[in-house]
Design a protein around this motif. Structure first.
Motif, PDB file in Angstrom:
ATOM      1  N   SER A   1      31.754  10.077  -8.159  1.00  0.00           N
ATOM      2  CA  SER A   1      32.472  10.338  -9.401  1.00  0.00           C
ATOM      3  C   SER A   1      31.549  11.099 -10.341  1.00  0.00           C
ATOM      4  CB  SER A   1      32.901   9.018 -10.046  1.00  0.00           C
ATOM      5  OG  SER A   1      31.763   8.310 -10.493  1.00  0.00           O
ATOM      6  N   VAL A   2      32.165  11.814 -11.287  1.00  0.00           N
ATOM      7  CA  VAL A   2      31.374  12.577 -12.253  1.00  0.00           C
ATOM      8  C   VAL A   2      30.484  11.632 -13.061  1.00  0.00           C
ATOM      9  CG1 VAL A   2      31.475  14.106 -14.260  1.00  0.00           C
ATOM     10  CG2 VAL A   2      33.109  14.388 -12.413  1.00  0.00           C
ATOM     11  N   VAL A   3      31.001  10.449 -13.372  1.00  0.00           N
ATOM     12  CA  VAL A   3      30.236   9.466 -14.135  1.00  0.00           C
ATOM     13  C   VAL A   3      28.972   9.071 -13.367  1.00  0.00           C
ATOM     14  CG1 VAL A   3      30.218   7.107 -15.035  1.00  0.00           C
ATOM     15  CG2 VAL A   3      32.237   8.550 -15.353  1.00  0.00           C
ATOM     16  N   SER A   4      29.126   8.797 -12.064  1.00  0.00           N
ATOM     17  CA  SER A   4      27.968   8.420 -11.242  1.00  0.00           C
ATOM     18  C   SER A   4      26.963   9.556 -11.142  1.00  0.00           C
ATOM     19  CB  SER A   4      28.420   8.011  -9.837  1.00  0.00           C
ATOM     20  OG  SER A   4      29.130   6.804  -9.880  1.00  0.00           O
ATOM     21  N   LEU A   5      27.473  10.783 -11.011  1.00  0.00           N
ATOM     22  CA  LEU A   5      26.585  11.946 -10.921  1.00  0.00           C
ATOM     23  C   LEU A   5      25.758  12.104 -12.193  1.00  0.00           C
ATOM     24  CD1 LEU A   5      28.903  14.591  -9.201  1.00  0.00           C
ATOM     25  CD2 LEU A   5      26.799  13.634  -8.256  1.00  0.00           C
ATOM     26  N   VAL A   6      26.426  11.934 -13.341  1.00  0.00           N
ATOM     27  CA  VAL A   6      25.724  12.063 -14.620  1.00  0.00           C
ATOM     28  C   VAL A   6      24.690  10.947 -14.776  1.00  0.00           C
ATOM     29  CG1 VAL A   6      25.972  11.925 -17.142  1.00  0.00           C
ATOM     30  CG2 VAL A   6      27.556  13.298 -15.800  1.00  0.00           C
ATOM     31  N   GLU A   7      25.075   9.714 -14.412  1.00  0.00           N
ATOM     32  CA  GLU A   7      24.141   8.587 -14.501  1.00  0.00           C
ATOM     33  C   GLU A   7      22.913   8.824 -13.623  1.00  0.00           C
ATOM     34  OE1 GLU A   7      27.334   4.961 -15.417  1.00  0.00           O
ATOM     35  OE2 GLU A   7      26.540   5.270 -13.387  1.00  0.00           O
ATOM     36  N   ASP A   8      23.159   9.284 -12.391  1.00  0.00           N
ATOM     37  CA  ASP A   8      22.051   9.549 -11.467  1.00  0.00           C
ATOM     38  C   ASP A   8      21.149  10.657 -11.995  1.00  0.00           C
ATOM     39  OD1 ASP A   8      23.200   7.648  -9.895  1.00  0.00           O
ATOM     40  OD2 ASP A   8      23.911   9.008  -8.335  1.00  0.00           O
ATOM     41  N   LEU A   9      21.787  11.713 -12.489  1.00  0.00           N
ATOM     42  CA  LEU A   9      21.018  12.861 -12.977  1.00  0.00           C
ATOM     43  C   LEU A   9      20.240  12.507 -14.236  1.00  0.00           C
ATOM     44  CD1 LEU A   9      20.514  15.722 -12.071  1.00  0.00           C
ATOM     45  CD2 LEU A   9      22.437  16.483 -13.456  1.00  0.00           C
ATOM     46  N   ASN A  10      20.841  11.709 -15.114  1.00  0.00           N
ATOM     47  CA  ASN A  10      20.136  11.257 -16.319  1.00  0.00           C
ATOM     48  C   ASN A  10      18.890  10.482 -15.970  1.00  0.00           C
ATOM     49  OD1 ASN A  10      21.931  12.409 -18.062  1.00  0.00           O
ATOM     50  ND2 ASN A  10      22.709  10.511 -18.926  1.00  0.00           N
TER      51      ASN A  10
ATOM     52  N   GLU B   1      14.329  22.110 -15.725  1.00  0.00           N
ATOM     53  CA  GLU B   1      15.257  23.103 -16.272  1.00  0.00           C
ATOM     54  C   GLU B   1      16.537  23.173 -15.443  1.00  0.00           C
ATOM     55  OE1 GLU B   1      13.215  26.822 -16.521  1.00  0.00           O
ATOM     56  OE2 GLU B   1      11.775  26.106 -18.024  1.00  0.00           O
ATOM     57  N   LYS B   2      16.388  23.144 -14.109  1.00  0.00           N
ATOM     58  CA  LYS B   2      17.562  23.168 -13.225  1.00  0.00           C
ATOM     59  C   LYS B   2      18.427  21.927 -13.437  1.00  0.00           C
ATOM     60  CE  LYS B   2      15.235  25.667  -9.457  1.00  0.00           C
ATOM     61  NZ  LYS B   2      14.747  25.530  -8.055  1.00  0.00           N
ATOM     62  N   GLU B   3      17.752  20.765 -13.519  1.00  0.00           N
ATOM     63  CA  GLU B   3      18.482  19.495 -13.672  1.00  0.00           C
ATOM     64  C   GLU B   3      19.202  19.425 -15.016  1.00  0.00           C
ATOM     65  OE1 GLU B   3      15.226  17.210 -10.851  1.00  0.00           O
ATOM     66  OE2 GLU B   3      15.176  16.945 -13.021  1.00  0.00           O
ATOM     67  N   LEU B   4      18.572  19.957 -16.075  1.00  0.00           N
ATOM     68  CA  LEU B   4      19.196  19.953 -17.394  1.00  0.00           C
ATOM     69  C   LEU B   4      20.422  20.866 -17.439  1.00  0.00           C
ATOM     70  CD1 LEU B   4      16.035  19.947 -19.710  1.00  0.00           C
ATOM     71  CD2 LEU B   4      17.667  18.076 -19.391  1.00  0.00           C
ATOM     72  N   LYS B   5      20.343  21.998 -16.747  1.00  0.00           N
ATOM     73  CA  LYS B   5      21.504  22.907 -16.671  1.00  0.00           C
ATOM     74  C   LYS B   5      22.666  22.233 -15.942  1.00  0.00           C
ATOM     75  CE  LYS B   5      18.998  27.320 -16.842  1.00  0.00           C
ATOM     76  NZ  LYS B   5      18.565  28.513 -16.067  1.00  0.00           N
ATOM     77  N   GLU B   6      22.338  21.548 -14.844  1.00  0.00           N
ATOM     78  CA  GLU B   6      23.367  20.830 -14.086  1.00  0.00           C
ATOM     79  C   GLU B   6      23.959  19.702 -14.931  1.00  0.00           C
ATOM     80  OE1 GLU B   6      23.864  18.481  -9.809  1.00  0.00           O
ATOM     81  OE2 GLU B   6      21.966  19.451 -10.314  1.00  0.00           O
ATOM     82  N   GLN B   7      23.089  19.026 -15.693  1.00  0.00           N
ATOM     83  CA  GLN B   7      23.527  17.947 -16.564  1.00  0.00           C
ATOM     84  C   GLN B   7      24.483  18.475 -17.641  1.00  0.00           C
ATOM     85  OE1 GLN B   7      20.607  16.292 -19.349  1.00  0.00           O
ATOM     86  NE2 GLN B   7      20.961  14.295 -18.435  1.00  0.00           N
ATOM     87  N   ASP B   8      24.131  19.597 -18.254  1.00  0.00           N
ATOM     88  CA  ASP B   8      24.991  20.212 -19.291  1.00  0.00           C
ATOM     89  C   ASP B   8      26.356  20.589 -18.717  1.00  0.00           C
ATOM     90  OD1 ASP B   8      23.028  19.943 -21.182  1.00  0.00           O
ATOM     91  OD2 ASP B   8      22.278  21.996 -20.973  1.00  0.00           O
ATOM     92  N   LYS B   9      26.344  21.101 -17.503  1.00  0.00           N
ATOM     93  CA  LYS B   9      27.586  21.506 -16.845  1.00  0.00           C
ATOM     94  C   LYS B   9      28.498  20.292 -16.620  1.00  0.00           C
ATOM     95  CE  LYS B   9      29.204  24.034 -12.760  1.00  0.00           C
ATOM     96  NZ  LYS B   9      28.792  24.677 -11.486  1.00  0.00           N
ATOM     97  N   LEU B  10      27.910  19.199 -16.143  1.00  0.00           N
ATOM     98  CA  LEU B  10      28.691  17.976 -15.893  1.00  0.00           C
ATOM     99  C   LEU B  10      29.217  17.386 -17.205  1.00  0.00           C
ATOM    100  CD1 LEU B  10      26.425  16.284 -13.192  1.00  0.00           C
ATOM    101  CD2 LEU B  10      28.762  17.086 -12.840  1.00  0.00           C
TER     102      LEU B  10
END
Length: 405
Positions: free
Chosen positions: A57-66, A197-206
């Motif tokens: 889920s998008v929520v899980s992806l954001v939590e993992d990425l955070n 930088e890559k992870e922050l861009k992905e985080q912003d997108k999500l």
């Protein structure tokens, strides 16, 4: 005056030695942290980001990425601290090298003058005439002592030059190593910043996709928290009932908030406390995705997440291990939730949540690292163990109990 200067020099060297030792200890401490964060990132990549086939889920992806971003930032900060400390150590070494070179130059000059003077007066005849020309025996004895002291002083000066030369060589070697270490850290930090930088861009997108329907996501988070709260209430009920039963058996008031302990239970509790901070992890491999206490949701900061323990992301089919010897207090399984196992260690309880399989029953005696079940894996491929520690009915931070959690 000479004794005073010698004393001041000794104190200076002593303080410099203490400073160097303190910096070295700090460097070791930072290196331990850096390795810890590096290993944590490796574990995160394996446990949370390696399975591309599963649709999270998008929520899980954001939590993992955070979580990954926070670990990456910690790694960058520690690496920066190491590089800055190395810079200070390099500057200190360069200053000491300059000082030693000046001392060495002065020593060599004094020594060469002394050798020349000694050479001019080295003949045994000159020494003998120096002694024989004494006015009396007392003066001759003093002159003999002077000759001996002068010879000893020459040897001391030679040894001093040799020692300072060796020290200078060692400092030069350390300086080269420190510069190489610093260069390596700088390269590593540049690579870490690029990944960040890559992870922050992905985080912003999500987060951009989440903000389009934030209220819906917030509702899901609140619902999930309500389910967790219901399990927490059930765990608290089971613990309170066990406390009341222990006090009833001991002939004490059942309203007591703490366990009535037998001598055996007191010993187990004492041993449990003596191992605080050294207990093994409840799974062989894992990273703490949710920490103990109340914290804002990474999706919607206005929504609070309450955690009476920690949530550990682990590998699929991971076995759950008891962290210390004890007795199975309860095995609970509410409707729409996975089984929970409570293990009693005197007046302490460890809780293992979100299990797929359970290998033990109420009343079973268990030993440290004994497997008591298997962690549940959801449809998105997430394998998450909930783990808690209670003293009587009060939750405590598991990170204070588990080794390097």
């Amino acid at each position: 005056m000479r004794n005073k200067l010698t004393y001041i020099l000794f104190i200076f060297l002593l303080l410099n030695s203490f400073t160097s030792e303190a910096q070295s200890d700090k460097q070791k401490e930072l290196e331990v942290k850096r390795v810890k964060f590096q290993n944590e990132l490796k574990q995160l990549n394996v446990l949370l980001f390696s399975n591309k086939k599963e649709e999270k889920s998008v929520v899980s992806l954001v939590e993992d990425l955070n979580y990954k971003v926070s670990v990456r930032r910690n790694l960058i900060k520690v690496t920066n601290d190491q590089a800055n400390l190395l810079t200070r150590e390099i500057n200190a070494n360069q200053n000491e090298i300059t000082s030693l070179r000046d001392q060495l130059t002065a020593l060599k000059k004094d020594y060469s003058e002394m050798i020349v003077k000694s050479y001019k007066n080295k003949s045994e005849q000159s020494r003998m005439m120096f002694l024989l020309s004494s006015d009396d025996f007392k003066q001759a004895y003093k002159r003999l002592q002077y000759i001996k002291q002068y010879t000893d002083y020459q040897k001391e000066q030679g040894d001093l030059i040799k020692g300072k030369t060796t020290k200078l060589q060692e400092l030069n070697t350390d300086l080269l190593r420190q510069k190489a270490d610093k260069d390596k850290l700088i390269v590593e930090n540049r690579a870490a910043k690029k990944e960040l930088e890559k992870e922050l861009k992905e985080q912003d997108k999500l987060m951009a996709s989440i903000r389009q329907n934030l209220s819906s996501y917030s509702s899901k988070i609140k619902k999930k928290q309500q389910e967790i709260d219901a399990i927490d209430r059930e765990i608290n009920r089971l613990i309170r009932e066990a406390i009341a039963a222990s006090n009833k058996e001991a002939g004490k008031s059942t309203s007591s908030k703490g366990f009535a302990l037998t001598p055996e239970a007191k010993l187990i509790a004492k041993n449990f406390v003596s191992n605080k901070g050294k207990l093994p992890w409840p799974v062989e491999k894992g990273v703490v995705k949710v920490r103990f206490g109340t914290q804002p949701s990474p999706i919607d900061p206005s929504v609070k997440i309450n955690s009476n323990g920690v949530r550990i992301a682990t590998e699929k089919n991971a076995k759950v291990r008891v962290v210390f010897e004890g007795e199975v207090l309860a095995v609970s399984g509410q409707k729409n939730s996975n089984p929970v196992v409570l293990i009693r260690h005197g007046n302490y309880i460890t809780v293992y949540r979100n299990l797929l399989k359970v290998y033990v029953r109420k009343g079973d005696k268990v030993s440290a690292k004994q497997e008591i079940g298997e962690v549940f894996t959801n449809n998105a491929g997430e394998t998450m163990l909930g783990f808690g520690v209670f003293k009587d009915s009060q939750p405590e931070n598991p990170a204070s109990w588990i080794y390097k959690m």
